[in-house]
Design an enzyme around this catalytic site. Structure first.
Site, PDB file in Angstrom:
ATOM      1  N   LYS A  53       0.603  -5.734   1.565  1.00  0.00           N
ATOM      2  CA  LYS A  53      -0.635  -6.521   1.558  1.00  0.00           C
ATOM      3  C   LYS A  53      -0.288  -8.004   1.519  1.00  0.00           C
ATOM      4  O   LYS A  53      -0.888  -8.807   2.236  1.00  0.00           O
ATOM      5  CB  LYS A  53      -1.500  -6.134   0.348  1.00  0.00           C
ATOM      6  N   GLN A  97      -4.545  -2.896  -8.040  1.00  0.00           N
ATOM      7  CA  GLN A  97      -3.828  -1.820  -7.329  1.00  0.00           C
ATOM      8  C   GLN A  97      -3.845  -0.560  -8.194  1.00  0.00           C
ATOM      9  O   GLN A  97      -3.415  -0.572  -9.341  1.00  0.00           O
ATOM     10  CB  GLN A  97      -2.380  -2.269  -7.047  1.00  0.00           C
ATOM     11  N   ASP A 120     -12.062  -4.747  -2.414  1.00  0.00           N
ATOM     12  CA  ASP A 120     -11.788  -3.319  -2.273  1.00  0.00           C
ATOM     13  C   ASP A 120     -13.091  -2.523  -2.158  1.00  0.00           C
ATOM     14  O   ASP A 120     -13.070  -1.327  -1.894  1.00  0.00           O
ATOM     15  CB  ASP A 120     -10.997  -2.818  -3.492  1.00  0.00           C
TER      16      ASP A 120
END
Ligand code: NAD
Length: 289
Positions: A53, A97, A120
């Site tokens: 990422k 994460q 997200d």
């Protein structure tokens, strides 16, 4: 002829478009978009995803404000960092994460993220917007599936879609997005009886389970669109070498599918592309209004 749905190529095309938008934003607003990825502990798979990422961010000109915490970090410490990032004007996107060590409550942390920085798409407000078909940040993996299918002009209207897996991360939002595109959607999960019969009816089959070889040729209707979200690390016992495979028995299924996503090179790169796109979208909305 089976069509290979090339997520890697589309992700690269999206990244090129984002570079143009980031360059324009930089000259208009004087700063690049910013993304903060919070990682806890040393899970090697998570570390690889985070590196991926951050590398992608660098490529398109997004500034990284990521932080790496030791496995024993407390809920209160992480909450405080999220609050600080919520108030940091250089940061347009925040993501935690997953998975987290078991002493941490990931859902409670998601509630702390400013919904407008929730790149997200997992905050309850953004999930609710998806449920109501309202504009909002969408979860990256199912959004990546939809974008890839649209790129290849796969028809959705009135088609029978089966989503296998019902997680908040993939399965549930995937089903809602297919429903919003006017497919007739079913969801299968670990307690589903007779998955094979259900799967064989599907015009669009999405597997998001995490079991290599789950989807066999006997489960696929000839001509169906097969989307393999699964990522599984499989070690060859003879060579000791590991490779990534999906949930689909690709060799057996690909010849009879109408279209199929490979692993790697399918939904994985699309997920990262959607994360970058969400970050740029949040940046443009926050600065451009
Ligand atoms: P999860 O473990 O939260 O959910 C798995 C789901 O599969 C559950 O809903 C469970 O009910 C269902 N399931 C388990 N066994 C089943 C069976 N035999 N038949 C039918 N359903 C069954 O996982 P997740 O976070 O949703 O991820 C699913 C897979 O997708 C994993 O392999 C993960 O690594 C991968 N993934 C890939 C990306 C990507 O970028 N490509 C992103 C996220 C997740």
């Amino acid at each position: 002829m089976t069509q290979t749905l090339d997520g890697k190529a589309l992700a690269e095309k999206i990244q090129t478009q984002l570079i143009t938008q980031v360059t324009a934003g930089q000259s208009q607003w004087g700063r690049p978009p910013g993304l903060a990825v919070l990682m806890v502990g040393d899970n090697p798979a998570s570390a690889a995803y985070v590196r991926n990422k951050e590398r992608a961010c660098t490529k398109v000109g997004i500034a990284s404000f990521g932080r790496h915490f030791p496995a024993h970090v407390t809920q209160a410490e992480l909450t405080a960092v999220i609050h600080e990032l919520n108030g940091d004007d250089r940061v347009d996107g925040i993501l935690v994460q997953l998975p987290l060590p078991s002493h941490l409550n990931g859902v409670a942390l998601l509630h702390e993220i400013d919904p407008d920085k929730d790149v997200d798409g997992l905050h309850p407000l953004n999930m609710g917007r998806l449920m109501r078909d309202e504009r909002g940040l969408r979860s990256c993996t199912p959004a990546g599936v939809m974008r890839l299918l649209k790129e290849y002009e796969i028809p959705f209207v009135g088609k029978e879609a089966l989503v296998i897996g019902r997680s908040i991360l993939v399965g549930k939002p995937m089903a809602l997005m297919l429903l919003a595109a006017n497919a007739t959607v079913q969801i299968a999960h670990g307690k589903t009886q007779d998955l094979e019969t259900l799967a064989r009816r599907a015009d669009i089959l999405v597997s998001a389970v995490g079991k290599p070889g789950l989807i066999t040729a006997a489960m696929v209707k000839p001509g169906a669109v097969v989307v393999d979200v699964g990522i599984n690390r499989v070690v060859n016992l003879d060579t000791g070498k590991a490779r990534l495979v999906g949930d689909v028995d690709y060799g057996a299924v690909a010849p009879l599918a109408g279209a199929i996503t490979p692993v790697p090179g399918g939904i994985g790169p699309m997920t990262v592309a959607m994360l970058l796109e969400n970050t740029v979208l949040s940046y443009q909305e926050r600065l451009g209004g």
